[in-house]
Design a protein around this motif. Structure first.
Motif, PDB file in Angstrom:
ATOM      1  N   ASN A   3       0.669  -1.220  -0.190  1.00  0.00           N
ATOM      2  CA  ASN A   3       0.262  -0.142   0.128  1.00  0.00           C
ATOM      3  C   ASN A   3       0.978   1.289  -0.120  1.00  0.00           C
ATOM      4  O   ASN A   3       1.890   1.224  -0.076  1.00  0.00           O
ATOM      5  CB  ASN A   3      -0.980  -0.292   1.387  1.00  0.00           C
ATOM      6  CG  ASN A   3      -0.543  -0.244   1.879  1.00  0.00           C
ATOM      7  OD1 ASN A   3       0.798   0.082   2.852  1.00  0.00           O
ATOM      8  ND2 ASN A   3      -1.275  -0.736   3.262  1.00  0.00           N
ATOM      9  N   PRO A   4       0.572   2.516  -0.034  1.00  0.00           N
ATOM     10  CA  PRO A   4       1.046   4.146  -0.294  1.00  0.00           C
ATOM     11  C   PRO A   4       2.229   4.104   0.696  1.00  0.00           C
ATOM     12  O   PRO A   4       2.449   4.577   0.658  1.00  0.00           O
ATOM     13  CB  PRO A   4       0.051   4.554  -0.600  1.00  0.00           C
ATOM     14  CG  PRO A   4      -0.490   3.870  -1.366  1.00  0.00           C
ATOM     15  CD  PRO A   4      -1.622   2.883  -0.742  1.00  0.00           C
ATOM     16  N   PRO A   5       1.377   3.922   1.712  1.00  0.00           N
ATOM     17  CA  PRO A   5       2.206   4.476   3.411  1.00  0.00           C
ATOM     18  C   PRO A   5       3.546   2.929   3.499  1.00  0.00           C
ATOM     19  O   PRO A   5       4.473   3.434   3.622  1.00  0.00           O
ATOM     20  CB  PRO A   5       0.972   3.638   3.880  1.00  0.00           C
ATOM     21  CG  PRO A   5      -0.486   4.606   3.586  1.00  0.00           C
ATOM     22  CD  PRO A   5      -0.178   3.651   2.606  1.00  0.00           C
ATOM     23  N   HIS A   6       3.144   2.270   3.084  1.00  0.00           N
ATOM     24  CA  HIS A   6       4.548   1.454   3.462  1.00  0.00           C
ATOM     25  C   HIS A   6       5.161   1.909   2.035  1.00  0.00           C
ATOM     26  O   HIS A   6       6.443   1.336   2.090  1.00  0.00           O
ATOM     27  CB  HIS A   6       3.916  -0.361   2.948  1.00  0.00           C
ATOM     28  CG  HIS A   6       5.059  -1.618   2.802  1.00  0.00           C
ATOM     29  ND1 HIS A   6       5.666  -1.251   1.849  1.00  0.00           N
ATOM     30  CD2 HIS A   6       5.171  -2.130   4.132  1.00  0.00           C
ATOM     31  CE1 HIS A   6       6.269  -2.669   1.661  1.00  0.00           C
ATOM     32  NE2 HIS A   6       5.822  -2.999   3.334  1.00  0.00           N
ATOM     33  N   GLU A   7       4.729   1.922   0.555  1.00  0.00           N
ATOM     34  CA  GLU A   7       6.487   2.408  -0.031  1.00  0.00           C
ATOM     35  C   GLU A   7       6.764   3.585   0.435  1.00  0.00           C
ATOM     36  O   GLU A   7       7.878   3.644   0.281  1.00  0.00           O
ATOM     37  CB  GLU A   7       5.436   3.003  -1.924  1.00  0.00           C
ATOM     38  CG  GLU A   7       5.161   1.581  -2.040  1.00  0.00           C
ATOM     39  CD  GLU A   7       6.114   0.367  -2.191  1.00  0.00           C
ATOM     40  OE1 GLU A   7       5.976  -0.472  -1.641  1.00  0.00           O
ATOM     41  OE2 GLU A   7       6.749   0.343  -3.327  1.00  0.00           O
ATOM     42  N   ALA A   8       6.287   4.859   1.285  1.00  0.00           N
ATOM     43  CA  ALA A   8       6.722   6.208   1.321  1.00  0.00           C
ATOM     44  C   ALA A   8       7.769   5.912   2.483  1.00  0.00           C
ATOM     45  O   ALA A   8       8.728   6.687   2.554  1.00  0.00           O
ATOM     46  CB  ALA A   8       5.544   7.173   1.951  1.00  0.00           C
ATOM     47  N   MET A   9       7.446   4.551   3.573  1.00  0.00           N
ATOM     48  CA  MET A   9       7.665   4.592   4.203  1.00  0.00           C
ATOM     49  C   MET A   9       9.444   4.230   4.043  1.00  0.00           C
ATOM     50  O   MET A   9      10.420   4.390   4.860  1.00  0.00           O
ATOM     51  CB  MET A   9       7.333   3.625   5.273  1.00  0.00           C
ATOM     52  CG  MET A   9       6.195   4.772   5.954  1.00  0.00           C
ATOM     53  SD  MET A   9       6.289   3.459   7.836  1.00  0.00           S
ATOM     54  CE  MET A   9       4.728   2.018   6.740  1.00  0.00           C
ATOM     55  N   HIS A  10       9.530   3.532   3.283  1.00  0.00           N
ATOM     56  CA  HIS A  10      11.254   3.399   2.661  1.00  0.00           C
ATOM     57  C   HIS A  10      11.837   4.181   1.637  1.00  0.00           C
ATOM     58  O   HIS A  10      13.309   4.081   1.632  1.00  0.00           O
ATOM     59  CB  HIS A  10      10.885   1.653   3.108  1.00  0.00           C
ATOM     60  CG  HIS A  10      10.690   0.634   1.459  1.00  0.00           C
ATOM     61  ND1 HIS A  10      10.859   0.954   0.811  1.00  0.00           N
ATOM     62  CD2 HIS A  10       9.219   0.881   1.103  1.00  0.00           C
ATOM     63  CE1 HIS A  10      10.158   0.586  -0.661  1.00  0.00           C
ATOM     64  NE2 HIS A  10       9.413   0.158   0.070  1.00  0.00           N
ATOM     65  N   HIS A  11      10.666   4.636   0.619  1.00  0.00           N
ATOM     66  CA  HIS A  11      10.905   5.048  -0.263  1.00  0.00           C
ATOM     67  C   HIS A  11      11.725   6.205  -0.195  1.00  0.00           C
ATOM     68  O   HIS A  11      12.152   6.885  -0.800  1.00  0.00           O
ATOM     69  CB  HIS A  11      10.011   4.752  -1.660  1.00  0.00           C
ATOM     70  CG  HIS A  11       9.267   3.740  -2.723  1.00  0.00           C
ATOM     71  ND1 HIS A  11      10.112   3.652  -3.480  1.00  0.00           N
ATOM     72  CD2 HIS A  11       9.019   2.968  -2.355  1.00  0.00           C
ATOM     73  CE1 HIS A  11      10.351   2.978  -4.121  1.00  0.00           C
ATOM     74  NE2 HIS A  11       9.109   2.050  -3.460  1.00  0.00           N
ATOM     75  N   ILE A  12      11.238   6.603   0.828  1.00  0.00           N
ATOM     76  CA  ILE A  12      11.980   8.398   1.372  1.00  0.00           C
ATOM     77  C   ILE A  12      13.652   8.103   1.205  1.00  0.00           C
ATOM     78  O   ILE A  12      14.085   8.953   0.647  1.00  0.00           O
ATOM     79  CB  ILE A  12      11.131   8.919   2.381  1.00  0.00           C
ATOM     80  CG1 ILE A  12      11.826  10.257   3.426  1.00  0.00           C
ATOM     81  CG2 ILE A  12      11.967   7.823   3.688  1.00  0.00           C
ATOM     82  CD1 ILE A  12      11.410  11.582   1.518  1.00  0.00           C
ATOM     83  N   PHE A  13      14.354   6.846   2.314  1.00  0.00           N
ATOM     84  CA  PHE A  13      15.095   6.598   1.912  1.00  0.00           C
ATOM     85  C   PHE A  13      15.629   6.543   0.484  1.00  0.00           C
ATOM     86  O   PHE A  13      17.092   6.976   0.221  1.00  0.00           O
ATOM     87  CB  PHE A  13      15.424   5.418   3.026  1.00  0.00           C
ATOM     88  CG  PHE A  13      15.208   5.885   4.295  1.00  0.00           C
ATOM     89  CD1 PHE A  13      14.085   5.738   4.776  1.00  0.00           C
ATOM     90  CD2 PHE A  13      16.067   6.440   5.301  1.00  0.00           C
ATOM     91  CE1 PHE A  13      13.952   5.635   6.286  1.00  0.00           C
ATOM     92  CE2 PHE A  13      16.105   6.139   6.500  1.00  0.00           C
ATOM     93  CZ  PHE A  13      14.770   6.556   6.753  1.00  0.00           C
ATOM     94  N   ARG A  14      15.589   5.765   0.122  1.00  0.00           N
ATOM     95  CA  ARG A  14      15.757   5.933  -1.565  1.00  0.00           C
ATOM     96  C   ARG A  14      15.783   7.783  -2.489  1.00  0.00           C
ATOM     97  O   ARG A  14      16.661   7.711  -3.236  1.00  0.00           O
ATOM     98  CB  ARG A  14      14.963   5.227  -3.070  1.00  0.00           C
ATOM     99  CG  ARG A  14      14.791   3.713  -2.408  1.00  0.00           C
ATOM    100  CD  ARG A  14      14.465   2.911  -3.513  1.00  0.00           C
ATOM    101  NE  ARG A  14      14.358   2.058  -3.421  1.00  0.00           N
ATOM    102  CZ  ARG A  14      13.149   0.538  -3.541  1.00  0.00           C
ATOM    103  NH1 ARG A  14      12.540   0.952  -5.166  1.00  0.00           N
ATOM    104  NH2 ARG A  14      12.602  -0.333  -3.494  1.00  0.00           N
ATOM    105  N   HIS A  15      14.910   7.583  -2.141  1.00  0.00           N
ATOM    106  CA  HIS A  15      14.894   9.597  -2.645  1.00  0.00           C
ATOM    107  C   HIS A  15      16.162  10.447  -2.204  1.00  0.00           C
ATOM    108  O   HIS A  15      16.715  11.214  -2.811  1.00  0.00           O
ATOM    109  CB  HIS A  15      13.504   9.994  -2.401  1.00  0.00           C
ATOM    110  CG  HIS A  15      13.451  11.609  -2.892  1.00  0.00           C
ATOM    111  ND1 HIS A  15      13.032  12.223  -4.015  1.00  0.00           N
ATOM    112  CD2 HIS A  15      13.413  12.753  -1.414  1.00  0.00           C
ATOM    113  CE1 HIS A  15      13.516  13.464  -3.867  1.00  0.00           C
ATOM    114  NE2 HIS A  15      13.903  13.981  -2.230  1.00  0.00           N
TER     115      HIS A  15
END
Length: 310
Positions: A3-15
């Motif tokens: 889900n989107p929250p799941h993605e945001a919580m770790h993708h911010i470290f890729r960004h």
């Protein structure tokens, strides 16, 4: 399903590949200053048909401390099967890359964060062959950033703060600080921050409030979320028969969104909203006046106090 929250919580470290290094003061740990950070493949699948994927995998390189792997997992709830998976991830990565591995778990609620931080051992209590104790980021240790100047100093950290505090009573002030900080940055910098925040705010009304703030404070951006909100505003204007041409419909949609945001903030803060206050807010169509009321709604001691400047 992811889900989107799941993605945001770790993708911010890729960004922002150096975000983890900047958490040393927040976490109180001697984290290395990464000279270079590299996003590695997150596929940990074995040759047999068992698929295992860590959410995000980074290699952090430091001239002084050498290299280490950072495995990031976004965890939305307690899951008894997870510690074994985390142990597998760490041991597999250690074997494959020959580098020390750090496991970082990002949570949005205190109970899950406390559970995730507990040490778990494989083997009998008197002989813990393999122990796993992740570093945990969540509402229990992330700063509450309500100052736009502080948010502007580190937008990625401010975004992570907003996502992990999605259920916090102060989420209105946190989001207002972030949206204000984004006004002065280039569109290509603001867009991913807008989207990560929207994905991470799974708990309403935080998600609705952020959508409204984007439409009001960041109306000049053309991110996917901002355009979606403005389209909704234009549709509402037409449905109410108030839109006379594209420009008028857009303005009315924004005014309605601003009024809704003001009332939402007041109500979520537990303030009594009288009929007179509600009528005055919904009857206003001046963008600057509504913007001022929204800013004061975040900290006002009473609903009537948002009109103090007038």
């Amino acid at each position: 399903m992811v889900n989107p929250p799941h993605e945001a919580m770790h993708h911010i470290f890729r960004h922002d590949l150096h975000l983890f290094s900047r958490l040393k003061d927040v976490l109180g740990l001697p984290l290395p200053d990464a000279v270079e950070a590299v996003v590695l493949p997150n596929d940990l699948t074995e040759t047999r048909p068992v698929e295992r994927r860590v959410d995000t995998l980074l290699r952090l390189d430091s001239a002084r401390d050498g290299s280490l792997l950072l495995a990031i997992e976004a965890q939305g709830r307690k899951d008894p099967s997870k510690p074994a998976s985390w142990a597998y991830y760490v041991s597999y990565l250690w074997t494959k890359y020959g580098l020390p591995t750090v496991l970082l778990v990002v949570c949005q609620d205190r109970a899950t964060a406390e559970w995730a931080g507990l040490p778990v051992s494989s083997g009998p209590a008197y002989m813990p062959t393999l122990s796993v104790r992740p570093i945990v980021v969540g509402p229990h240790n992330m700063p509450v950033i309500t100052d736009p100047a502080k948010a502007a100093e580190d937008l990625a950290l401010a975004t992570l703060s907003a996502v992990t505090h999605a259920g916090d009573p102060d989420i209105g002030a946190i989001l207002k600080a972030l949206s204000t900080a984004l006004r002065d940055v280039p569109e290509n910098v603001a867009d991913p921050i807008i989207e990560f925040t929207a994905q991470g705010l799974s708990k309403r009304p935080a998600q609705d409030l952020w959508r409204t703030l984007v439409a009001v404070d960041l109306s000049f951006y053309k991110s996917y979320l901002a355009e979606e909100i403005r389209d909704e505003g234009r549709a509402e204007g037409k449905a109410q028969g108030k839109a006379e041409g594209k420009a008028e419909g857009k303005a009315e949609g924004r005014a309605q969104a601003s009024a809704d945001a003001i009332l939402l903030v007041l109500e979520q803060r537990g303030l009594d909203v009288s009929d007179d206050v509600r009528a005055r807010v919904t009857g206003c169509d001046d963008p600057e006046t509504l913007r001022g009321w929204l800013a004061r709604a975040v900290t006002a001691a009473s609903a009537e106090e948002i009109f103090a400047a007038e």
